[in-house]
Scaffold this motif. Structure first.
Motif, PDB file in Angstrom:
ATOM      1  N   LEU A 100     -60.710 -59.481  32.238  1.00 43.36           N
ATOM      2  CA  LEU A 100     -59.293 -59.741  31.869  1.00 43.36           C
ATOM      3  C   LEU A 100     -59.307 -59.533  30.334  1.00 43.36           C
ATOM      4  O   LEU A 100     -58.150 -59.197  29.927  1.00 43.36           O
ATOM      5  CB  LEU A 100     -58.857 -61.280  32.361  1.00 43.36           C
ATOM      6  CG  LEU A 100     -58.753 -61.505  34.090  1.00 43.36           C
ATOM      7  CD1 LEU A 100     -58.224 -62.847  34.236  1.00 43.36           C
ATOM      8  CD2 LEU A 100     -57.991 -60.460  34.362  1.00 43.36           C
ATOM      9  N   SER A 101     -60.329 -60.047  29.828  1.00 45.23           N
ATOM     10  CA  SER A 101     -60.263 -59.985  28.343  1.00 45.23           C
ATOM     11  C   SER A 101     -59.912 -58.688  27.713  1.00 45.23           C
ATOM     12  O   SER A 101     -59.740 -58.341  26.631  1.00 45.23           O
ATOM     13  CB  SER A 101     -61.402 -60.634  27.559  1.00 45.23           C
ATOM     14  OG  SER A 101     -62.537 -59.560  27.406  1.00 45.23           O
ATOM     15  N   ARG A 102     -60.189 -57.721  28.754  1.00 44.13           N
ATOM     16  CA  ARG A 102     -59.901 -56.291  28.187  1.00 44.13           C
ATOM     17  C   ARG A 102     -58.809 -55.598  28.491  1.00 44.13           C
ATOM     18  O   ARG A 102     -58.122 -54.444  28.176  1.00 44.13           O
ATOM     19  CB  ARG A 102     -61.063 -55.329  28.521  1.00 44.13           C
ATOM     20  CG  ARG A 102     -62.564 -55.907  28.541  1.00 44.13           C
ATOM     21  CD  ARG A 102     -62.834 -55.548  27.226  1.00 44.13           C
ATOM     22  NE  ARG A 102     -63.011 -54.183  26.612  1.00 44.13           N
ATOM     23  CZ  ARG A 102     -63.249 -53.981  25.699  1.00 44.13           C
ATOM     24  NH1 ARG A 102     -63.938 -54.565  24.807  1.00 44.13           N
ATOM     25  NH2 ARG A 102     -63.424 -52.290  25.251  1.00 44.13           N
ATOM     26  N   VAL A 103     -57.634 -56.337  29.163  1.00 42.73           N
ATOM     27  CA  VAL A 103     -56.230 -55.993  29.821  1.00 42.73           C
ATOM     28  C   VAL A 103     -55.505 -55.638  28.522  1.00 42.73           C
ATOM     29  O   VAL A 103     -54.939 -54.498  28.554  1.00 42.73           O
ATOM     30  CB  VAL A 103     -55.742 -56.883  30.624  1.00 42.73           C
ATOM     31  CG1 VAL A 103     -54.307 -56.469  30.808  1.00 42.73           C
ATOM     32  CG2 VAL A 103     -56.676 -57.284  31.982  1.00 42.73           C
ATOM     33  N   GLY A 104     -55.455 -56.520  27.549  1.00 38.97           N
ATOM     34  CA  GLY A 104     -54.766 -56.327  26.426  1.00 38.97           C
ATOM     35  C   GLY A 104     -53.242 -56.086  26.660  1.00 38.97           C
ATOM     36  O   GLY A 104     -52.722 -56.390  27.407  1.00 38.97           O
ATOM     37  N   LYS A 105     -52.946 -55.240  25.529  1.00 39.91           N
ATOM     38  CA  LYS A 105     -51.304 -55.074  25.519  1.00 39.91           C
ATOM     39  C   LYS A 105     -50.746 -54.193  26.561  1.00 39.91           C
ATOM     40  O   LYS A 105     -49.381 -54.268  26.700  1.00 39.91           O
ATOM     41  CB  LYS A 105     -51.193 -54.407  23.997  1.00 39.91           C
ATOM     42  CG  LYS A 105     -51.408 -54.979  22.985  1.00 39.91           C
ATOM     43  CD  LYS A 105     -50.832 -54.189  21.919  1.00 39.91           C
ATOM     44  CE  LYS A 105     -51.131 -54.719  20.526  1.00 39.91           C
ATOM     45  NZ  LYS A 105     -51.258 -53.859  19.198  1.00 39.91           N
ATOM     46  N   PHE A 108     -49.634 -51.255  32.086  1.00 35.96           N
ATOM     47  CA  PHE A 108     -50.217 -50.412  33.216  1.00 35.96           C
ATOM     48  C   PHE A 108     -51.897 -50.184  33.005  1.00 35.96           C
ATOM     49  O   PHE A 108     -52.185 -48.988  32.690  1.00 35.96           O
ATOM     50  CB  PHE A 108     -49.706 -49.033  33.310  1.00 35.96           C
ATOM     51  CG  PHE A 108     -48.042 -49.052  33.499  1.00 35.96           C
ATOM     52  CD1 PHE A 108     -47.687 -50.017  34.518  1.00 35.96           C
ATOM     53  CD2 PHE A 108     -47.462 -48.330  33.058  1.00 35.96           C
ATOM     54  CE1 PHE A 108     -46.388 -50.074  34.765  1.00 35.96           C
ATOM     55  CE2 PHE A 108     -46.050 -48.290  33.238  1.00 35.96           C
ATOM     56  CZ  PHE A 108     -45.378 -49.234  34.379  1.00 35.96           C
ATOM     57  N   LYS A 109     -52.592 -51.456  32.605  1.00 37.96           N
ATOM     58  CA  LYS A 109     -53.822 -50.956  32.150  1.00 37.96           C
ATOM     59  C   LYS A 109     -54.747 -50.777  33.353  1.00 37.96           C
ATOM     60  O   LYS A 109     -55.101 -51.558  34.419  1.00 37.96           O
ATOM     61  CB  LYS A 109     -54.323 -52.504  31.497  1.00 37.96           C
ATOM     62  CG  LYS A 109     -55.771 -52.542  31.308  1.00 37.96           C
ATOM     63  CD  LYS A 109     -55.971 -51.725  29.886  1.00 37.96           C
ATOM     64  CE  LYS A 109     -57.606 -52.065  29.848  1.00 37.96           C
ATOM     65  NZ  LYS A 109     -58.291 -50.909  28.704  1.00 37.96           N
ATOM     66  N   ARG A 110     -55.409 -49.523  32.945  1.00 43.47           N
ATOM     67  CA  ARG A 110     -56.706 -49.294  34.122  1.00 43.47           C
ATOM     68  C   ARG A 110     -57.843 -49.714  33.025  1.00 43.47           C
ATOM     69  O   ARG A 110     -58.095 -49.207  32.084  1.00 43.47           O
ATOM     70  CB  ARG A 110     -56.596 -47.740  34.315  1.00 43.47           C
ATOM     71  CG  ARG A 110     -55.391 -47.307  35.276  1.00 43.47           C
ATOM     72  CD  ARG A 110     -55.814 -47.285  36.518  1.00 43.47           C
ATOM     73  NE  ARG A 110     -55.470 -48.554  37.011  1.00 43.47           N
ATOM     74  CZ  ARG A 110     -54.703 -48.844  38.122  1.00 43.47           C
ATOM     75  NH1 ARG A 110     -54.363 -48.007  38.945  1.00 43.47           N
ATOM     76  NH2 ARG A 110     -54.341 -50.275  38.411  1.00 43.47           N
ATOM     77  N   HIS A 111     -59.109 -50.261  33.784  1.00 40.35           N
ATOM     78  CA  HIS A 111     -60.113 -50.750  32.965  1.00 40.35           C
ATOM     79  C   HIS A 111     -61.031 -48.922  32.977  1.00 40.35           C
ATOM     80  O   HIS A 111     -61.276 -48.324  33.996  1.00 40.35           O
ATOM     81  CB  HIS A 111     -60.861 -51.512  33.917  1.00 40.35           C
ATOM     82  CG  HIS A 111     -60.290 -52.916  33.644  1.00 40.35           C
ATOM     83  ND1 HIS A 111     -59.990 -53.545  32.424  1.00 40.35           N
ATOM     84  CD2 HIS A 111     -59.961 -53.812  34.675  1.00 40.35           C
ATOM     85  CE1 HIS A 111     -59.416 -54.689  32.749  1.00 40.35           C
ATOM     86  NE2 HIS A 111     -59.430 -54.831  33.957  1.00 40.35           N
TER      87      HIS A 111
ATOM     88  N   GLU B 164     -51.784 -64.366  26.856  1.00 43.51           N
ATOM     89  CA  GLU B 164     -50.892 -64.330  25.629  1.00 43.51           C
ATOM     90  C   GLU B 164     -51.813 -64.066  24.494  1.00 43.51           C
ATOM     91  O   GLU B 164     -51.236 -63.135  23.434  1.00 43.51           O
ATOM     92  CB  GLU B 164     -50.110 -65.633  25.430  1.00 43.51           C
ATOM     93  CG  GLU B 164     -48.590 -65.306  24.767  1.00 43.51           C
ATOM     94  CD  GLU B 164     -47.800 -66.772  24.675  1.00 43.51           C
ATOM     95  OE1 GLU B 164     -47.816 -67.337  25.648  1.00 43.51           O
ATOM     96  OE2 GLU B 164     -47.219 -66.852  23.866  1.00 43.51           O
ATOM     97  N   THR B 165     -52.802 -64.777  24.474  1.00 40.25           N
ATOM     98  CA  THR B 165     -53.670 -64.718  23.311  1.00 40.25           C
ATOM     99  C   THR B 165     -54.165 -63.104  23.016  1.00 40.25           C
ATOM    100  O   THR B 165     -54.760 -62.818  21.969  1.00 40.25           O
ATOM    101  CB  THR B 165     -54.993 -65.471  23.149  1.00 40.25           C
ATOM    102  OG1 THR B 165     -55.700 -65.438  24.084  1.00 40.25           O
ATOM    103  CG2 THR B 165     -54.340 -67.092  23.155  1.00 40.25           C
ATOM    104  N   ARG B 166     -54.148 -62.459  24.091  1.00 43.04           N
ATOM    105  CA  ARG B 166     -54.838 -61.168  24.259  1.00 43.04           C
ATOM    106  C   ARG B 166     -53.485 -60.222  24.037  1.00 43.04           C
ATOM    107  O   ARG B 166     -53.667 -59.116  24.311  1.00 43.04           O
ATOM    108  CB  ARG B 166     -55.389 -60.735  25.616  1.00 43.04           C
ATOM    109  CG  ARG B 166     -56.912 -61.447  25.870  1.00 43.04           C
ATOM    110  CD  ARG B 166     -57.685 -61.379  24.830  1.00 43.04           C
ATOM    111  NE  ARG B 166     -57.958 -59.992  24.617  1.00 43.04           N
ATOM    112  CZ  ARG B 166     -58.422 -59.553  23.370  1.00 43.04           C
ATOM    113  NH1 ARG B 166     -58.168 -60.295  22.164  1.00 43.04           N
ATOM    114  NH2 ARG B 166     -58.474 -58.239  23.320  1.00 43.04           N
ATOM    115  N   THR B 171     -44.064 -62.030  29.684  1.00 43.54           N
ATOM    116  CA  THR B 171     -42.764 -62.144  29.843  1.00 43.54           C
ATOM    117  C   THR B 171     -42.509 -60.954  30.918  1.00 43.54           C
ATOM    118  O   THR B 171     -41.863 -61.156  31.909  1.00 43.54           O
ATOM    119  CB  THR B 171     -41.704 -62.664  28.800  1.00 43.54           C
ATOM    120  OG1 THR B 171     -42.419 -63.541  27.985  1.00 43.54           O
ATOM    121  CG2 THR B 171     -40.369 -62.824  29.284  1.00 43.54           C
ATOM    122  N   LEU B 172     -42.766 -60.020  30.072  1.00 39.20           N
ATOM    123  CA  LEU B 172     -42.534 -58.738  30.974  1.00 39.20           C
ATOM    124  C   LEU B 172     -43.260 -58.636  32.604  1.00 39.20           C
ATOM    125  O   LEU B 172     -42.523 -58.230  33.236  1.00 39.20           O
ATOM    126  CB  LEU B 172     -42.888 -57.460  30.263  1.00 39.20           C
ATOM    127  CG  LEU B 172     -42.603 -56.206  30.881  1.00 39.20           C
ATOM    128  CD1 LEU B 172     -41.244 -55.981  31.282  1.00 39.20           C
ATOM    129  CD2 LEU B 172     -42.980 -54.950  29.894  1.00 39.20           C
TER     130      LEU B 172
END
Lengths: 234, 282
Positions: A100-105, A108-111, B164-166, B171-172
């Motif tokens: 989860l710490s790699r999901v980021g911004k 549509f995140k794929r690891h 949120e910290t990442r 919200t989206l």
């Protein structure tokens, strides 16, 4: 060579529900710090960490994280929150939590392979690779703790912020945990909020006491009974 | 016995049952693991306001329900933080206000509201071709979004503050997730109705969670349980000439009780150990 300043709070004020929690706080955290934050309950320790993480906004003052705003700078922070907000019945494996710490911004995140390798490295560094497919509810208190530290490490942070990581864990596990932190401190800065002064003062290089309106920073080898009294009641 | 399969209305009903089961199984998993059953109950009842309004305007009831459920879902996401521990007040407000709006419009509409019962308690046998196409579209949207956002959904569902910290767009993600709950509710209105909705959205996933410990597996098992319940319910209610909603809900409840027994007494491992012993003896 001068130590690099990574987090800087200048004249920070914070209040919540019209109650002043932090008043005129000045604090600098350096790249090689091992900082213990102590203070009475409700004294604003958790608020301080959340201000640094940009989860709370200061009423006044300036906070810089790696020379940026908290929201931009927090990408380089590894965070371990208090356990009370975690649902331990959630169906998720240790490996999934660390990823989860790699999901980021990205929505549509794929690891990627790099993400999985970073997660693997973080889990192995805490010696819990054999637990990777265990679900959260199957882990003991100490094991859960390590999984969450692994999550905090998997985004390759330059500083770890830990909020009361040891509540409800027995002495033996606490000691082990601080040894791991000491090892990590060779590479990254560590900031740990703890209510148990005995343990934190044994390992931290410096202690800061937060009690609403006052911050005191002292070097750890200076701690004695008199000083503690001063810290809490000053 | 299977001659009913030739009828168009029954084929439509079967397809809707399958589509609704898939949506309910997947989104129901999020509802259960994130403990949002009251939130989804509230969105479902708010949808009734839209049904009533479309009834009055002679428009498609499901489209009206969709608008109302989406609006209430988004307002929950946006006001949730401010509401704090008063969230239950907001949910009760949406729940009862939606129902009241729906009832007022139905009373205002001249003539006897024959469909009213089917929206409240479900009757999948009365589903129209347009309903079927709409539910198919909703299913596709749900599947595509869940597939693409699986990891960010998991992160936010498990630990919002950490996400949120990442800098994950919390919200989206919540707007999307709650929006999908609204779509799922509209897709299942025809199957079990608004009043019984909470069953199909939570009980199959709760049953699946007794046996599986990851979100993906719970989604698959929960969809399968819902599918078994809706298809069985469909046949039973056809032959008994009964509304489908209550029958399907009773089957779901029955499966849940059996699941609890199976997991509590570990009957599965008990039987397998018996077999192992028998093999050893012989």
């Amino acid at each position: 060579m001068a130590r690099k300043e990574i987090i800087k709070l200048e004249n920070v004020f914070f209040s919540y529900n019209n109650e002043e929690f932090l008043k005129n706080i000045n604090l600098s955290i350096y790249e090689d710090d091992f900082l213990g934050i102590i203070g009475p309950n409700g004294g604003g320790k958790t608020s301080l960490l959340k201000l640094i993480l940009g989860l709370l906004k200061p009423k006044k003052g300036k906070i810089q994280v790696f020379g940026k705003t908290p929201k931009e700078g927090r990408e380089s922070i590894g965070y371990l929150s208090q356990f009370k907000n975690i649902d331990f019945d959630f169906p998720i494996t240790a490996f999934e939590i660390v990823l989860l710490s790699r999901v980021g911004k990205k929505l549509f995140k794929r690891h990627s392979i790099q993400d999985k390798e970073a997660a693997e490295k973080a889990i192995k560094s805490l010696g819990i690779w054999h637990l990777k497919n265990k679900t959260l509810s199957e882990l003991s208190g100490g094991e859960k703790q390590r999984v969450f530290v692994a999550r905090a490490l998997a985004n390759e942070p330059k500083v770890l912020l830990l909020d009361e990581p040891l509540s409800n864990l027995d002495m033996h596990i606490q000691e082990e945990f601080y040894k791991i932190l000491k090892q990590l401190n060779k590479k990254i800065a560590i900031v740990v909020v703890d209510h148990d002064l005995g343990m934190v003062s044994k390992y931290a290089k410096e202690i800061v006491c937060i009690n609403k309106c006052k911050t005191h920073a002292i070097k750890c080898h200076d701690i004695n009974r008199l000083k503690i009294k001063e810290l809490y009641y000053a | 016995m299977l001659e009913i399969l030739q009828y168009q209305f029954f084929q439509n009903a079967l397809l809707v049952a399958m589509l609704a089961s898939l949506a309910a199984g997947i989104i129901g998993t999020y509802i259960v693991v994130k403990r949002m059953s009251l939130i989804s109950g509230s969105i479902a009842h708010a949808a009734f306001g839209g049904l009533g309004l479309s009834y009055f305007l002679n428009a498609s009831p499901l489209a009206g329900g969709l608008v109302f459920s989406l609006l209430s879902a988004f307002s929950i996401v946006l006001f949730r933080k401010n509401a704090g521990n008063r969230l239950d007040t907001l949910l009760s407000f949406l729940w009862a206000t939606g129902m009241a709006i729906g009832l007022v419009f139905i009373f205002l509409t001249p003539g006897y509201a024959t469909d009213l019962f089917t929206y409240l308690f479900g009757n999948i046998l009365l589903v129209s071709k347009i309903d079927l196409l709409m539910i198919l579209a909703l299913d596709l949207i749900i599947l595509v979004i869940v597939f693409l956002t699986f990891n960010s959904f998991l992160s936010v569902a498990f630990d919002e503050e950490y996400s949120e910290t990442r800098n994950t767009p919390v919200t989206l993600v919540n707007l999307l997730l709650f929006g999908l709950i609204a779509l799922t509710i509209v897709a299942t209105i025809r199957v079990v109705g608004i009043v019984l909705m909470i069953s199909i959205l939570t009980i199959p996933a709760a049953s699946a969670q007794l046996f599986h410990k990851t979100v993906k597996k719970i989604m698959i098992t929960s969809s399968a349980i819902t599918l078994v319940a809706t298809i069985t319910g469909l046949f039973i209610s056809y032959y008994l000439d009964f509304a489908t909603g209550p029958i399907i809900v009773l089957i779901i409840s029955f499966i849940y009780l059996i699941s609890i027994l199976l997991s509590k007494f570990n009957i599965v491992s008990f039987f397998s150990s018996c077999v192992v012993q028998k093999v050893k003896q012989s």
